[in-house]
Scaffold this motif. Sequence first.
Motif, PDB file in Angstrom:
ATOM      1  N   LEU A   1      45.996  47.655  36.426  1.00 45.53           N
ATOM      2  CA  LEU A   1      45.340  46.381  36.120  1.00 45.53           C
ATOM      3  C   LEU A   1      46.101  45.222  36.762  1.00 45.53           C
ATOM      4  CD1 LEU A   1      44.393  46.974  32.370  1.00 45.53           C
ATOM      5  CD2 LEU A   1      42.789  46.644  34.273  1.00 45.53           C
ATOM      6  N   ALA A   2      47.407  45.292  36.745  1.00 38.23           N
ATOM      7  CA  ALA A   2      48.205  44.233  37.373  1.00 38.23           C
ATOM      8  C   ALA A   2      48.082  44.281  38.882  1.00 38.23           C
ATOM      9  CB  ALA A   2      49.667  44.370  36.944  1.00 38.23           C
ATOM     10  N   LYS A   3      48.138  45.471  39.451  1.00 40.84           N
ATOM     11  CA  LYS A   3      48.053  45.576  40.912  1.00 40.84           C
ATOM     12  C   LYS A   3      46.689  45.106  41.427  1.00 40.84           C
ATOM     13  CE  LYS A   3      49.502  49.915  41.269  1.00 40.84           C
ATOM     14  NZ  LYS A   3      50.007  51.189  41.844  1.00 40.84           N
ATOM     15  N   MET A   4      45.654  45.319  40.632  1.00 37.71           N
ATOM     16  CA  MET A   4      44.336  44.852  41.042  1.00 37.71           C
ATOM     17  C   MET A   4      44.203  43.336  40.900  1.00 37.71           C
ATOM     18  SD  MET A   4      41.984  47.842  39.312  1.00 37.71           S
ATOM     19  CE  MET A   4      40.444  47.103  39.822  1.00 37.71           C
ATOM     20  N   GLY A   5      45.117  42.719  40.173  1.00 37.74           N
ATOM     21  CA  GLY A   5      45.046  41.273  39.962  1.00 37.74           C
ATOM     22  C   GLY A   5      44.069  40.895  38.880  1.00 37.74           C
ATOM     23  N   SER A   6      43.993  41.702  37.805  1.00 37.76           N
ATOM     24  CA  SER A   6      43.032  41.461  36.727  1.00 37.76           C
ATOM     25  C   SER A   6      43.595  40.448  35.729  1.00 37.76           C
ATOM     26  CB  SER A   6      42.699  42.781  36.023  1.00 37.76           C
ATOM     27  OG  SER A   6      41.863  42.547  34.910  1.00 37.76           O
ATOM     28  N   ASP A   7      43.377  39.176  36.020  1.00 35.37           N
ATOM     29  CA  ASP A   7      43.852  38.138  35.095  1.00 35.37           C
ATOM     30  C   ASP A   7      43.154  38.239  33.740  1.00 35.37           C
ATOM     31  OD1 ASP A   7      45.609  37.041  36.961  1.00 35.37           O
ATOM     32  OD2 ASP A   7      44.028  35.802  37.852  1.00 35.37           O
ATOM     33  N   ASP A   8      41.937  38.769  33.714  1.00 38.65           N
ATOM     34  CA  ASP A   8      41.218  38.923  32.456  1.00 38.65           C
ATOM     35  C   ASP A   8      41.896  39.927  31.515  1.00 38.65           C
ATOM     36  OD1 ASP A   8      39.380  37.143  33.399  1.00 38.65           O
ATOM     37  OD2 ASP A   8      37.910  38.660  34.001  1.00 38.65           O
ATOM     38  N   SER A   9      42.797  40.722  32.065  1.00 40.63           N
ATOM     39  CA  SER A   9      43.472  41.731  31.247  1.00 40.63           C
ATOM     40  C   SER A   9      44.780  41.218  30.657  1.00 40.63           C
ATOM     41  CB  SER A   9      43.763  42.983  32.096  1.00 40.63           C
ATOM     42  OG  SER A   9      42.579  43.523  32.646  1.00 40.63           O
ATOM     43  N   LEU A  10      45.128  39.961  30.945  1.00 43.07           N
ATOM     44  CA  LEU A  10      46.444  39.455  30.550  1.00 43.07           C
ATOM     45  C   LEU A  10      46.640  39.489  29.040  1.00 43.07           C
ATOM     46  CD1 LEU A  10      49.017  38.405  31.785  1.00 43.07           C
ATOM     47  CD2 LEU A  10      48.056  36.091  31.725  1.00 43.07           C
ATOM     48  N   GLU A  11      45.635  39.078  28.287  1.00 45.90           N
ATOM     49  CA  GLU A  11      45.774  39.061  26.827  1.00 45.90           C
ATOM     50  C   GLU A  11      45.999  40.474  26.281  1.00 45.90           C
ATOM     51  OE1 GLU A  11      43.246  37.752  22.817  1.00 45.90           O
ATOM     52  OE2 GLU A  11      42.580  37.092  24.813  1.00 45.90           O
ATOM     53  N   LEU A  12      45.257  41.448  26.811  1.00 40.43           N
ATOM     54  CA  LEU A  12      45.412  42.832  26.376  1.00 40.43           C
ATOM     55  C   LEU A  12      46.811  43.349  26.723  1.00 40.43           C
ATOM     56  CD1 LEU A  12      44.045  45.389  25.182  1.00 40.43           C
ATOM     57  CD2 LEU A  12      43.377  45.969  27.546  1.00 40.43           C
ATOM     58  N   LEU A  13      47.268  43.026  27.906  1.00 42.25           N
ATOM     59  CA  LEU A  13      48.598  43.477  28.321  1.00 42.25           C
ATOM     60  C   LEU A  13      49.686  42.854  27.457  1.00 42.25           C
ATOM     61  CD1 LEU A  13      48.001  43.263  32.168  1.00 42.25           C
ATOM     62  CD2 LEU A  13      48.420  45.375  30.880  1.00 42.25           C
ATOM     63  N   ARG A  14      49.538  41.569  27.149  1.00 43.58           N
ATOM     64  CA  ARG A  14      50.520  40.902  26.285  1.00 43.58           C
ATOM     65  C   ARG A  14      50.522  41.529  24.886  1.00 43.58           C
ATOM     66  NH1 ARG A  14      49.503  34.846  28.562  1.00 43.58           N
ATOM     67  NH2 ARG A  14      51.401  34.711  29.851  1.00 43.58           N
ATOM     68  N   ARG A  15      49.372  41.951  24.450  1.00 45.12           N
ATOM     69  CA  ARG A  15      49.287  42.579  23.131  1.00 45.12           C
ATOM     70  C   ARG A  15      50.151  43.833  23.076  1.00 45.12           C
ATOM     71  NH1 ARG A  15      43.995  45.991  21.239  1.00 45.12           N
ATOM     72  NH2 ARG A  15      45.082  47.259  19.654  1.00 45.12           N
ATOM     73  N   PHE A  16      50.041  44.683  24.091  1.00 40.36           N
ATOM     74  CA  PHE A  16      50.815  45.925  24.057  1.00 40.36           C
ATOM     75  C   PHE A  16      52.272  45.703  24.457  1.00 40.36           C
ATOM     76  CE2 PHE A  16      46.485  47.625  24.158  1.00 40.36           C
ATOM     77  CZ  PHE A  16      46.568  48.444  23.037  1.00 40.36           C
ATOM     78  N   GLU A  17      52.532  44.598  25.144  1.00 41.01           N
ATOM     79  CA  GLU A  17      53.935  44.231  25.359  1.00 41.01           C
ATOM     80  C   GLU A  17      54.586  43.897  24.019  1.00 41.01           C
ATOM     81  OE1 GLU A  17      56.631  41.031  27.948  1.00 41.01           O
ATOM     82  OE2 GLU A  17      54.498  40.654  27.567  1.00 41.01           O
ATOM     83  N   ARG A  18      53.817  43.251  23.128  1.00 39.49           N
ATOM     84  CA  ARG A  18      54.345  42.899  21.813  1.00 39.49           C
ATOM     85  C   ARG A  18      54.366  44.100  20.867  1.00 39.49           C
ATOM     86  NH1 ARG A  18      50.524  38.768  22.406  1.00 39.49           N
ATOM     87  NH2 ARG A  18      49.195  39.866  20.886  1.00 39.49           N
ATOM     88  N   GLU A  19      53.280  44.860  20.858  1.00 47.70           N
ATOM     89  CA  GLU A  19      53.120  45.890  19.840  1.00 47.70           C
ATOM     90  C   GLU A  19      53.901  47.160  20.130  1.00 47.70           C
ATOM     91  OE1 GLU A  19      48.998  46.668  19.205  1.00 47.70           O
ATOM     92  OE2 GLU A  19      48.556  44.638  18.467  1.00 47.70           O
TER      93      GLU A  19
END
Length: 613
Positions: A554-572
């Motif tokens: 998701l990051a390599k594709m440049g999916s900015d729309d996925s940022l919130e989801l990624l931050r969630r699992f960074e926290r959880e």
Amino acid sequence: MLSRKTGTVLCPLPVLFVLVLGLSISAAGWAQGPGTAEMSSPAVDPAAGDSPAISWRYLERPHLPLKETEFVWLASLPDRWTRCLQADEADLNRDAAEAIVQAVGLGMPVAEDWAAELRRLVHDGGRPLECRVAAAQALVAMDQPIDEAGFWSSAADWPLALAAVLEPAAAAWDVGRLRPLWLRRVEAAAATPQPSDAPHPLQVRLAIEALGQVAAPAATAPLTRLLGAPHASPALRLQAATALGRIGDPAVVELAQQQFEAAGDDGPEQLIAIRLLRRQDSPETVALLERFADLPDRAVAGEGLRQLRRLAPAQVVARADQNITDRDANVRSVTVAALSTAADRRSVGLLAQALDDPVPDTRHAARDLLLAFARRDELRPAVIAAATGAVRSDRWRAQEQGLMIATQLQRRELREDVFALLDHERSEVAITAAWSIKRLSTQAWGAEVLRQTTQRLAGLADRFDSTASGVAMHLVETLGELAWQEGAEPLMRLVPKNAPYEPALRAAGVWSLGEILRGQPEQKVITALQQRLADAGSMLPEHILVRGMSAVTLAKMGSDDSLELLRRFEREESLNSFVGARAAWAVAQLTGQAMPEIPAPETNLGGWFVQPL
């Protein structure tokens, strides 16, 4: 008095941590075979040959190694264990000593007052023997040399179980006070006839080992007498010869010559003679070792060659033509090692034969030496020819090693041979061939890689085959390495949760999608990967490999729309987890911010026999 029933929680010792601790400690090199510590450095360093290793790109890019857990120790534990050592109950004493052995092995700092209490228990003849032995083992585990004369004064009267723990430690610590005791034992063991108060055989063996460990010159004479004692067993004489070899008195060369002549065809007797020469380097020693190297008993010859390599590697190289395929594994291994001192075309040919050696370490050493030789312009063509011949042979071991050499040397002219080996009956060859394709591929190979990948994924759809799956993984990653755009469609078959493939293969496919679609935020792919990443709480959650790689892609594709989801699992999820670390990496890639440092996890190691409530 502290008992198990007051102020404590009773539970078994930790079962997740198994500490294998011997009953003795040893100085460096003690456990090595004769002559191994003195081997000379090779003329060509195989470590500089860039030894190849089969690996997976999805685990390397990005490379996010997890931290090992660090133990945190309860501050009150040392004091409680000290009180247990001081208690009148022998079971508490023993349990505390055994806990100390385990805890020290796991990195627990040594408490200042443990040593005194443990020494007291060792000397307490009123305690059960198992309690005293446990205390001795704890002292040895703490590895704090004991210099108190009183501690060693009763060594002659120690029970055998106690001596077996403490005397090897005394030798490793070089406790001079015990040398007279050890010498007396050996002298008594060498006496003919045997005295009525002869020491126990275990005491004799401990003494011989200790005198060899400390290389005591005074032991040369009694050990020599023991070597010739008619009542001494072959095993005891071999131990005496080993100790004499470690002491290194030059006089043992003549003794070894006499032993060699008297041994005849008796292999064990010949081995006794070899052990005497461990630290000798005279011309007479070299001449004698050459005689050993040519003995028909190849196990003995291997020991002779190993020592000969230390002193005169050219003599080992001179015998390489017949020894490179010898029936004895030790002979072959020493021969390969000696060839590092002779970088020439003859050695290349001999090492090429060793690529098919049945012992993995030997053929790996031959491979790495050939790669080291290839750094020399005058030998590179010969190494390439050797690798080509190995790849095209019908010997699977040689094919595997030849593939690795050819890959390291980037020999793309072997393309047809490498692709043909994808269907080899041996998994070692087939998977190595797929790895070679991944390392060698250029855009010109892309169409064939895609064809092979598509074909093999179809074949895996209705059956499990670990070899075929390993081959497919490398081919899938090759499509990512090439950023082969036509590969995205077949790789999408690996994304759904119910895809009939191994998790590692699916994870590799998701990684390759990120390489192919880098900077191309295709919504269909993004939605599928978001679902895989988020599938953490279902009854059958998605595999962590697939989830972690979904975050990366998701990051390599440049999916900015996925940022919130990624931050969630960074926290959880912990940063020190496969998914959490990759979610944090993905957030850093999308935001341009630095990725947080992965902290080492800490755990309070409990489960001891006594610990605070």
